[in-house]
Design an enzyme around this catalytic site. Structure first.
Site, PDB file in Angstrom:
ATOM      1  N   SER A 169       0.862  -1.173   0.000  1.00  0.00           N
ATOM      2  CA  SER A 169       0.000   0.000   0.000  1.00  0.00           C
ATOM      3  C   SER A 169       0.905   1.232   0.000  1.00  0.00           C
ATOM      4  O   SER A 169       1.971   1.234  -0.612  1.00  0.00           O
ATOM      5  CB  SER A 169      -0.940  -0.022   1.200  1.00  0.00           C
ATOM      6  OG  SER A 169      -1.769   1.129   1.204  1.00  0.00           O
ATOM      7  N   TYR A 198      -4.410   7.592  -7.213  1.00  0.00           N
ATOM      8  CA  TYR A 198      -3.378   6.751  -6.588  1.00  0.00           C
ATOM      9  C   TYR A 198      -3.711   6.506  -5.121  1.00  0.00           C
ATOM     10  O   TYR A 198      -3.664   5.365  -4.636  1.00  0.00           O
ATOM     11  CB  TYR A 198      -2.013   7.433  -6.707  1.00  0.00           C
ATOM     12  CG  TYR A 198      -0.895   6.654  -6.031  1.00  0.00           C
ATOM     13  CD1 TYR A 198      -0.408   5.481  -6.593  1.00  0.00           C
ATOM     14  CD2 TYR A 198      -0.351   7.093  -4.826  1.00  0.00           C
ATOM     15  CE1 TYR A 198       0.613   4.760  -5.971  1.00  0.00           C
ATOM     16  CE2 TYR A 198       0.665   6.381  -4.193  1.00  0.00           C
ATOM     17  CZ  TYR A 198       1.142   5.215  -4.771  1.00  0.00           C
ATOM     18  OH  TYR A 198       2.143   4.507  -4.145  1.00  0.00           O
ATOM     19  N   LYS A 202      -4.383   2.902  -3.152  1.00  0.00           N
ATOM     20  CA  LYS A 202      -3.617   2.448  -1.989  1.00  0.00           C
ATOM     21  C   LYS A 202      -4.531   2.207  -0.782  1.00  0.00           C
ATOM     22  O   LYS A 202      -4.278   1.310   0.028  1.00  0.00           O
ATOM     23  CB  LYS A 202      -2.530   3.463  -1.656  1.00  0.00           C
ATOM     24  CG  LYS A 202      -1.451   3.604  -2.747  1.00  0.00           C
ATOM     25  CD  LYS A 202      -0.581   2.361  -2.887  1.00  0.00           C
ATOM     26  CE  LYS A 202      -0.924   1.452  -4.009  1.00  0.00           C
ATOM     27  NZ  LYS A 202      -0.005   0.286  -4.111  1.00  0.00           N
TER      28      LYS A 202
END
Length: 311
Positions: A169, A198, A202
């Site tokens: 992550s 993004y 994550k």
């Protein structure tokens, strides 16, 4: 304020207490590392080979993978095995899993390490998903799902009675959330910046890893999510050259980034970390609480299952 404090804790870690020298002998262990041809992935493969694991280096580019395998052979005297894997193409993910299962009956550690960061907004996966959500979350979910029978049978038969799945992550998940309307290309997605997308992916990695831990922890599967660190790697290739130079001067080397996932994936302590979120360097951290909420995890899992049911 809590988010800022957490970001600083993860961005400015103390000196590591764990090193690659602390990795136990991995003779007989079969491992897959996605994105293993560069950066943290390559450093992870290097450390695993040095400790006698049988490592499948999974990557999209055969040319880059074979160059990495040769580099690692020169450094370690051991040779990784290339597994062709394009996480941005669900049919290709299926082909990679089948290829692996034709060769191996066991899988002890799966490092869901590969990923993309802030590509141009117009880039999407072969199946029309946002490139970051499709690669970082959906691609890894499908790979893990297909490999689950191998993972679970390995756990049942192994002396340790467990296997591990380590999913990369980022501390930037702290700035994310899940907007299901943006997972595929469309007007809602195009209103978001590549960095926002993004952070969302994550966040999705933490939610997936947490849900995996809840569903299969009692069957011997240890699922962990990891923030590898603020690193100098080719993940930043889509940024401007000036921004890359500024960032790289402030960042840690990829060898540091491999430490936390290697700790979670190989150490004795790692066997007790099911459902945890790890931060640099080899520490247990605190993710966003809602990213580990079972309601969020189940909703994401159901969506992911729906996307792959007809592949």
């Amino acid at each position: 304020m809590r988010t800022l404090s957490s970001l600083l804790n993860q961005a400015l870690p103390p000196k590591p207490k764990f090193s690659v020298d602390d990795i136990p002998d991995l003779t007989g262990k079969v491992v897959i590392v996605t994105g293993g041809n560069a950066g943290v992935g390559k450093e992870t493969v290097k450390a695993l080979l040095a400790h006698n694991a049988k490592v499948y280096l999974a990557a999209r580019s055969a040319e880059k993978a074979r160059a990495a395998i040769e580099d690692l052979r020169k450094e370690t005297g051991k040779e990784a095995i290339f597994l062709k894997l394009d996480l941005a193409n669900l049919e290709a993910v299926k082909a990679a899993a089948l290829e692996f299962q034709e060769k191996e009956k066991e899988l002890h550690i799966l490092f869901n390490n590969g990923g993309v960061m802030t590509p141009p907004l117009e880039q999407v996966t072969a199946d029309g998903y946002d490139l970051q959500m499709g690669t970082n979350v959906l691609g890894h979910f499908y790979l893990t799902k297909l490999l689950l029978p191998t993972l679970l049978s390995t756990a049942e038969a192994s002396p340790e009675k467990h296997v591990r799945v380590v999913t990369t992550s980022s501390m930037l998940h702290l700035l994310g959330s899940l907007n299901f309307d943006t997972f595929k290309d469309g007007p809602a997605r195009r209103k978001l910046s590549p960095m926002k997308l993004y952070s969302q992916s994550k966040y999705g990695n933490v939610a997936f890893a947490s849900e995996l831990s809840r569903r299969y922890g009692d069957k011997g599967l240890v699922s962990i999510s990891v923030h590898p660190g603020t690193l100098n790697s080719d993940l930043h290739r889509h940024m401007s050259k000036l921004r890359q130079r500024v960032m790289n001067a402030l960042l840690y080397p990829p060898s540091h980034g491999a430490l936390t996932q290697l700790w979670g994936g190989t150490s004795k302590e790692g066997a007790e970390l099911n459902g945890k979120y790890l931060i640099p360097w080899a520490r247990i951290g605190s993710p966003r609480p809602d990213a580990q909420d079972p309601v969020v995890g189940e909703k994401l899992w159901d969506w992911l299952e729906e996307q792959v049911k007809n592949v």
